[in-house]
Write a protein that holds these residues in place. Structure first.
Motif, PDB file in Angstrom:
ATOM      1  N   PHE A   2      -3.259   9.264   5.903  1.00  0.00           N
ATOM      2  CA  PHE A   2      -2.227   8.233   5.766  1.00  0.00           C
ATOM      3  C   PHE A   2      -2.303   7.320   6.988  1.00  0.00           C
ATOM      4  CE2 PHE A   2      -0.381  11.901   7.897  1.00  0.00           C
ATOM      5  CZ  PHE A   2       0.223  11.353   9.021  1.00  0.00           C
ATOM      6  N   GLY A   3      -1.649   6.176   6.866  1.00  0.00           N
ATOM      7  CA  GLY A   3      -1.635   5.223   7.969  1.00  0.00           C
ATOM      8  C   GLY A   3      -0.375   4.389   7.936  1.00  0.00           C
ATOM      9  N   GLN A  12       4.894  -4.507   7.768  1.00  0.00           N
ATOM     10  CA  GLN A  12       5.745  -3.440   8.288  1.00  0.00           C
ATOM     11  C   GLN A  12       5.609  -2.213   7.406  1.00  0.00           C
ATOM     12  OE1 GLN A  12       9.671  -4.818   9.197  1.00  0.00           O
ATOM     13  NE2 GLN A  12      10.507  -2.779   9.567  1.00  0.00           N
ATOM     14  N   SER A  13       5.830  -1.046   8.007  1.00  0.00           N
ATOM     15  CA  SER A  13       5.739   0.227   7.287  1.00  0.00           C
ATOM     16  C   SER A  13       7.126   0.816   7.062  1.00  0.00           C
ATOM     17  CB  SER A  13       4.881   1.216   8.072  1.00  0.00           C
ATOM     18  OG  SER A  13       3.569   0.732   8.211  1.00  0.00           O
ATOM     19  N   PHE A  14       7.248   1.564   5.972  1.00  0.00           N
ATOM     20  CA  PHE A  14       8.520   2.161   5.582  1.00  0.00           C
ATOM     21  C   PHE A  14       8.260   3.552   5.017  1.00  0.00           C
ATOM     22  CE2 PHE A  14       8.739  -2.399   5.143  1.00  0.00           C
ATOM     23  CZ  PHE A  14       9.951  -2.728   5.736  1.00  0.00           C
ATOM     24  N   THR A  15       9.270   4.396   5.089  1.00  0.00           N
ATOM     25  CA  THR A  15       9.172   5.727   4.497  1.00  0.00           C
ATOM     26  C   THR A  15      10.301   5.930   3.508  1.00  0.00           C
ATOM     27  OG1 THR A  15      10.453   6.716   6.309  1.00  0.00           O
ATOM     28  CG2 THR A  15       8.038   6.731   6.519  1.00  0.00           C
ATOM     29  N   VAL A  16      10.055   6.804   2.546  1.00  0.00           N
ATOM     30  CA  VAL A  16      11.098   7.253   1.627  1.00  0.00           C
ATOM     31  C   VAL A  16      11.157   8.772   1.729  1.00  0.00           C
ATOM     32  CG1 VAL A  16      10.898   5.312   0.039  1.00  0.00           C
ATOM     33  CG2 VAL A  16       9.455   7.311  -0.312  1.00  0.00           C
ATOM     34  N   GLY A  17      12.355   9.319   1.497  1.00  0.00           N
ATOM     35  CA  GLY A  17      12.508  10.752   1.603  1.00  0.00           C
ATOM     36  C   GLY A  17      12.462  11.226   3.039  1.00  0.00           C
ATOM     37  N   ASN A  54       8.729  11.833  -1.111  1.00  0.00           N
ATOM     38  CA  ASN A  54       8.563  11.837   0.346  1.00  0.00           C
ATOM     39  C   ASN A  54       7.243  11.145   0.640  1.00  0.00           C
ATOM     40  OD1 ASN A  54      10.866  13.637   1.309  1.00  0.00           O
ATOM     41  ND2 ASN A  54       9.886  14.964  -0.215  1.00  0.00           N
ATOM     42  N   ASP A  55       7.308   9.879   1.009  1.00  0.00           N
ATOM     43  CA  ASP A  55       6.077   9.094   1.052  1.00  0.00           C
ATOM     44  C   ASP A  55       6.184   7.975   2.082  1.00  0.00           C
ATOM     45  OD1 ASP A  55       3.488   8.434   0.295  1.00  0.00           O
ATOM     46  OD2 ASP A  55       3.967   8.374  -1.861  1.00  0.00           O
ATOM     47  N   LEU A  56       5.091   7.259   2.206  1.00  0.00           N
ATOM     48  CA  LEU A  56       4.931   6.189   3.190  1.00  0.00           C
ATOM     49  C   LEU A  56       4.329   4.981   2.482  1.00  0.00           C
ATOM     50  CD1 LEU A  56       4.619   5.268   6.268  1.00  0.00           C
ATOM     51  CD2 LEU A  56       2.375   6.368   6.186  1.00  0.00           C
ATOM     52  N   PHE A  57       4.815   3.793   2.812  1.00  0.00           N
ATOM     53  CA  PHE A  57       4.199   2.578   2.281  1.00  0.00           C
ATOM     54  C   PHE A  57       4.299   1.466   3.308  1.00  0.00           C
ATOM     55  CE2 PHE A  57       8.642   1.990   1.018  1.00  0.00           C
ATOM     56  CZ  PHE A  57       8.870   0.633   1.171  1.00  0.00           C
ATOM     57  N   PHE A  58       3.429   0.465   3.146  1.00  0.00           N
ATOM     58  CA  PHE A  58       3.569  -0.712   3.996  1.00  0.00           C
ATOM     59  C   PHE A  58       3.332  -1.987   3.211  1.00  0.00           C
ATOM     60  CE2 PHE A  58      -0.972   0.269   5.296  1.00  0.00           C
ATOM     61  CZ  PHE A  58      -1.563  -0.915   4.903  1.00  0.00           C
ATOM     62  N   LEU A  59       3.827  -3.076   3.783  1.00  0.00           N
ATOM     63  CA  LEU A  59       3.680  -4.412   3.221  1.00  0.00           C
ATOM     64  C   LEU A  59       2.846  -5.258   4.148  1.00  0.00           C
ATOM     65  CD1 LEU A  59       7.440  -5.067   2.339  1.00  0.00           C
ATOM     66  CD2 LEU A  59       5.726  -3.888   0.946  1.00  0.00           C
ATOM     67  N   ARG A 113       0.850  -1.198   0.000  1.00  0.00           N
ATOM     68  CA  ARG A 113       0.000   0.000   0.000  1.00  0.00           C
ATOM     69  C   ARG A 113       0.881   1.242   0.000  1.00  0.00           C
ATOM     70  NH1 ARG A 113      -5.506  -1.381   1.649  1.00  0.00           N
ATOM     71  NH2 ARG A 113      -5.879  -3.262   0.435  1.00  0.00           N
ATOM     72  N   PHE A 114       0.628   2.135  -0.962  1.00  0.00           N
ATOM     73  CA  PHE A 114       1.366   3.386  -1.091  1.00  0.00           C
ATOM     74  C   PHE A 114       0.485   4.561  -0.656  1.00  0.00           C
ATOM     75  CE2 PHE A 114       4.210   2.049  -4.975  1.00  0.00           C
ATOM     76  CZ  PHE A 114       4.915   1.196  -4.149  1.00  0.00           C
ATOM     77  N   GLY A 115       1.101   5.549  -0.017  1.00  0.00           N
ATOM     78  CA  GLY A 115       0.477   6.849   0.208  1.00  0.00           C
ATOM     79  C   GLY A 115      -0.914   6.793   0.785  1.00  0.00           C
TER      80      GLY A 115
END
Length: 233
Positions: free
Chosen positions: A216-217, A116-121, A96-101, A74-76
């Motif tokens: 966002f979540g 788990q969740s991860f961020t970029v930027g 600059n965003d957020l995603f999780f698997l 899941r993105f953004g």
């Protein structure tokens, strides 16, 4: 509470004929490794559907081709959605965003499940949400281990703590059984509805935090286990 390969007394915690402590732990290990490898390949500019396809192929290459629930990336803005609700198609990961698997591979007879969740930027609130989802998972796990709370009490604690952190807890993700495949033949009820203290290596604890404005979540899930199964920091 110690992980055991003996059947738990409560009917919801029965295990199947192929249950194995070593098998379950290996499935968990490979699930966490897959999450790490998938996340490392996700970069800004990627479309969410392409990330899902990549995740599936990576797991197949690891020998984890059989998944007992859909592979989710899941993105953004899609990170606020319940897992059973489809993503808005075509979402692209921004700089600059957020995603999780959320993956659920099978290794032989044994179910894995992890998220788990991860961020970029660089985005402070995204980073805080991702960090807090994992922190809250461990806080809930700690009160389970130390106080022997029921599943229902654990999620009441999670909701109160999430609010104190400034987030909303999504109760559409209330935890579930995990076992040798298929756990659904044993028990389909949620951890949040379980009125006894859950046993180790029988349940998946899910934490899905959402921004109160639903922008966002972040998500984190893993098998409910004692501290010794987590690396020291």
């Amino acid at each position: 509470m110690q992980a055991t390969d003996h059947p738990a007394p409560h009917p919801a915690e029965r295990i199947g004929p192929a249950f194995s402590v070593d098998g379950m732990l290996l499935a968990r290990q490979q699930t966490r490794l897959a999450i790490e490898r998938i996340a490392a390949r996700i970069t800004p500019g990627m479309v969410e559907e392409d990330a899902v396809a990549m995740a599936r192929q990576l797991m197949a290459d690891m020998g984890l081709a059989q998944s007992w629930h859909p592979t989710r990336v899941r993105f953004g803005s899609n990170t606020i959605k319940p897992m059973k609700q489809a993503s808005v198609p075509g979402v692209v990961l921004q700089e600059n965003d957020l995603f999780f698997l959320d993956i659920a591979p099978r290794l032989g007879e044994w179910e894995g499940d992890g998220g788990q969740s991860f961020t970029v930027g660089s985005h402070g609130e995204y980073a805080r949400c991702a960090r807090d989802a994992e922190t809250l998972f461990h806080e809930v796990r700690a009160v389970w281990d130390q106080q022997g709370l029921s599943g229902r009490q654990l999620y009441a604690f999670a909701q109160k703590t999430a609010q104190a952190m400034g987030w909303e807890l999504n109760f559409d993700l209330p935890g579930h059984r995990v076992s040798d495949f298929p756990h659904a033949a044993i028990h389909t009820g949620s951890l949040a509805d379980f009125d006894q203290a859950p046993s180790a290596m029988r349940w998946i604890l899910e934490i899905h935090l959402r921004d109160p404005q639903h922008r966002f979540g972040a998500f984190f899930e893993d098998m409910l286990l004692e501290d010794s199964f987590y690396p020291r920091t």
